[in-house]
Design an enzyme around this catalytic site. Structure first.
Site, short mmCIF file in Angstrom:
data_model
loop_
_atom_site.label_atom_id
_atom_site.label_comp_id
_atom_site.label_asym_id
_atom_site.label_seq_id
_atom_site.Cartn_x
_atom_site.Cartn_y
_atom_site.Cartn_z
N VAL A 123 -8.11 1.85 -5.15
CA VAL A 123 -9.40 2.57 -5.32
C VAL A 123 -10.07 2.29 -6.67
O VAL A 123 -9.38 2.09 -7.67
CB VAL A 123 -9.21 4.10 -5.23
N SER A 180 -14.77 -3.97 -9.31
CA SER A 180 -16.13 -4.51 -9.26
C SER A 180 -17.01 -3.88 -10.34
O SER A 180 -18.10 -4.35 -10.59
CB SER A 180 -16.75 -4.27 -7.89
N ASN A 188 -23.35 -8.87 -9.39
CA ASN A 188 -23.93 -7.57 -9.05
C ASN A 188 -25.07 -7.20 -9.98
O ASN A 188 -26.04 -6.55 -9.58
CB ASN A 188 -22.85 -6.48 -9.10
N ASP A 226 0.88 -1.17 0.00
CA ASP A 226 0.00 0.00 0.00
C ASP A 226 0.91 1.21 0.00
O ASP A 226 2.13 1.07 -0.15
CB ASP A 226 -0.96 -0.02 1.21
#
Ligand code: NAI
Length: 671
Positions: free
Chosen positions: A385, A413, A484, A331
């Protein structure tokens, strides 16, 4: 034809019956294996040995259960009854041998495998972490059928036996020994010797404890059964899942009596086998097998590098370390990685129990702010992100450093793979490996191919998912992918109903009444309303769908759902606070929530997001929790009747608007 059971007698006149089904890697108790056992038992009877040991010749275990593929051909209760009765007779013969018998077991001892072991006078287990004994039939909408409902109660008592059958969860060696399911637990190398010793020492066979014998008395059983039924009702509905209720009924009525118990068991299981619930659960089991099989073939993945140590990246890294991979986690600073490591430590402790194993898993997971792991990783997963530019910039930096042939995956996603891959030197290298939240609990991962993704890369991603013991669903990059896309209409419709004044509890109750694991509003809170809004907007833009105003306004008020204590519900100690009664619901509520999922499934199939209807159903069941006993959205639509479903959609369209318009794909859904 070679028998599945090999028989030989040793110099101590002990007969050894070794189950080694030709051409299979795992033993299952098919009709043929049972017939072979029957023939072998005739030979044993002629040999008049001092004792008989039953073993498996397969390294992975004793017997993994009945042959589930055979279930599909059983169409009527009578056919089921004939199959089960024949099996019961073979096990009766084993039990009635004039000499003592022992099952010397290792690895899987499940379903029919455990029933077989229970028909032996003794059981001894090979002590390692693969040993697993259980009666998981309830997961397929049935219960044990080869005498297991009777013998389990006789051997370990009603409480343990009912637990084994109702939960379907297998026991590890130490627990199996402590409850008396096995008589001895020994190092694997001593298994055969200990089995022989049991035959020679011939102790009294194990039976239930005195207190369990008391609980099994006819006047006592109804009280206990009523209590267990109360607990059961809170977990599953009889009309959805009749098997656990049947298990309880059998015990309450017959108390594991050999006189009536076997016949009643056969009648009950053959009726259950013919129910839609069981047929659909078998279907789901076979779908799961299909997904597992997609990742066949041998490429090794040892090193994983994850970039982005947030909710997803952190948990993916921990999961991979748990599954034995060496993982580096990157990170923008060490402080940003720290929470993921702390979470991982707790997770390993809970999951692995053994402190040494947990410390080893933790040691496999390392902070890597510099990104040194990129150069040696077999797989790099990006989980930063959800924004195009930062992701592209990151790929530009890491692509030249990666090993040739190493997988480059994104956990995006909602962004299409083609968009993200645009500036790569080799755009065909990028694949989506879309994990779901929470990573440890969600079995499914979507393996998302963009138009240019190399077939080999997509295939390797399937293999990698299997390496992590996940279920891979191959799909094409399209808004919302599969899961989704199907889930959002369910959630959106719930919010529209709420906006129209239907109480939240009533909406959620309609979802669970259909068989969804969670009502749609509770689910939205669990997923996070910010995440729902983001995905909702992506789909709204792609398919010109309205986004419920209430959703946007809650997110604006920083009501994000469970994660910060308020969303559609107020959350206390991880649970939504509900009213005492769900409140009144309009008649069409259930269809209003469920049919949009079916309609979207058809649309996704028509768009070629997955290769066929079964994959779509598998994605819905394992990714959205779509009621497994209904076999998946498309299967449910076919069962209910395509004409009826489309007509109903038409009615809902008239009443509630164009979002219910039946997709043109319905015309080509094969029945
Ligand atoms: P998050 O916001 O919890 O974590 C993102 C992390 O990436 C942060 O720790 C941030 O410091 C780090 N990061 C940002 N830019 C970076 C860079 N250039 N180099 C290294 N680290 C960087 O986000 P979350 O929720 O974990 O999502 C990550 C990805 O997973 C997104 O693409 C999201 O769409 C996807 N995803 C999220 C799900 C969810 O439920 N949260 C479910 C499935 C996928």
């Amino acid at each position: 034809m070679t028998s599945s059971w090999l028989l030989h007698t040793d110099s101590d006149r002990i007969a050894w019956l070794v189950c080694d089904t030709p051409g299979a890697s795992t033993n299952v108790l098919s009709a043929q294996v049972l017939a072979d056992l029957d023939a072998a038992l005739s030979q044993v009877a002629e040999l008049r040995p001092k004792g008989v040991v039953l073993r498996s010749g397969k390294p992975n275990g004793f017997i993994a259960g009945a042959d589930i593929k055979e279930f599909v051909s059983i169409r009527t209760p009578d056919q089921g009854y004939a199959l089960v009765r024949a099996g019961q007779c073979v096990l009766d013969r084993l039990q009635d041998l004039p000499c003592p018998s022992v099952a010397a077991v290792h690895g899987f001892v499940l379903g029919g495998g455990l029933e077989l072991a229970l028909a032996c006078r003794y059981r001894v287990g090979a002590d390692d972490d693969r040993l697993s004994l259980g009666l998981p039939e309830v997961m397929l909408g049935i219960h044990p059928g080869f005498g297991g409902t009777v013998r389990s109660v006789q051997v370990v008592g009603a409480r343990t036996a009912l637990d084994l059958m109702l939960q379907g969860r297998p026991l590890k060696g130490a627990r199996a020994l402590s409850v008396g399911l096995i008589d001895a637990l020994v190092p694997p190398a001593d298994l055969e010797q200990r089995a022989k010793q049991l035959l020679q020492q011939a102790p009294a066979p194990r039976t239930a404890r005195v207190v369990d014998k008391f609980l099994n008395l006819a006047p006592v059983r109804p009280f206990i059964a009523r209590r267990i039924a109360g607990t059961l009702r809170r977990k599953v509905r009889r009309e959805h899942y009749p098997a656990p209720y049947a298990i309880l009924d059998l015990w309450r009525r017959y108390g594991a009596s050999p006189r009536h118990g076997y016949e009643a068991e056969a009648r009950s299981i053959s009726a259950l086998m013919a129910t839609p619930t069981s047929r659909n659960l078998v279907r789901v089991f076979l779908l799961q097998d299909r997904l597992k099989g997609l990742g066949g073939g041998g490429r090794e993945f040892d090193r994983l590098h994850v970039i982005g140590a947030g909710v997803m990246g952190g948990d993916i890294a921990a999961w991979a370390a748990l599954r034995g991979m060496t993982v580096t986690l990157q990170d923008r600073s060490e402080e940003l990685v720290r929470p993921a490591l702390d979470r991982a430590k707790v997770f390993f402790g809970k999951r692995l129990k053994d402190p040494q194993a947990s410390a080893q898993a933790y040691a496999r997971l390392r902070t890597d702010v510099e990104g040194a792991g990129v150069a040696t990783a077999d797989v790099v997963i990006e989980a930063i992100v959800e924004s195009i530019e930062p992701k592209r910039a990151l790929y530009a930096e890491i692509e030249p450093k990666m090993k040739p042939g190493a997988l480059l995956a994104t956990n995006t996603s909602s962004i299409e793979i083609e968009t993200l891959a645009k500036n790569l030197r080799d755009p065909g290298r990028l694949v989506g490996i879309h994990f779901f939240n929470p990573v440890a609990q969600m079995q499914l991962v979507e393996i998302v191919s963009g138009a240019g993704t190399h077939a080999q890369v997509a295939h390797d991603a399937l293999l990698f998912a299997r390496r992590l013991d996940k279920l891979p669903l191959p799909c094409r990059s399209a808004p919302g992918f599969v899961v989704n896309r199907i889930l959002m209409p369910y959630i959106n419709e719930a919010i529209f109903a709420l906006e129209a004044g239907v109480p939240a509890d009533a909406i959620d109750a309609a979802g669970t009444r259909f068989g969804m694991p969670m009502g749609p509003l509770e689910l939205a809170d669990v997923v996070g309303l910010d995440v729902c809004l983001h995905v909702g907007r992506v789909l709204a833009e792609a398919f010109q769908r309205p986004v419920p105003a209430v959703l946007a306004s809650l997110v604006e008020q920083k009501k994000w759902g469970r994660k910060n204590g308020a969303g559609f519900y107020v959350w206390r100690e991880g649970k939504p606070v509900r009213g005492a009664q769900p409140g009144a619901a309009p008649d069409d509520l259930e269809d209003r929530l469920i049919l949009p999922m079916l309609n979207e499934a058809v649309a996704a199939l028509r768009a070629g997001v997955v290769a066929d209807a079964d994959l779509l159903d598998a994605g819905a069941v394992f990714g959205t929790g779509f009621a497994p006993f209904r076999g998946g959205p498309l299967h449910y639509a076919k069962t209910r009747g395509i004409a009826e479903v489309t007509q109903r959609l038409g009615e809902l369209e008239l009443r509630h608007g164009a979002r219910f318009r039946a997709d043109p794909g319905w015309a080509s859904v094969s029945v």
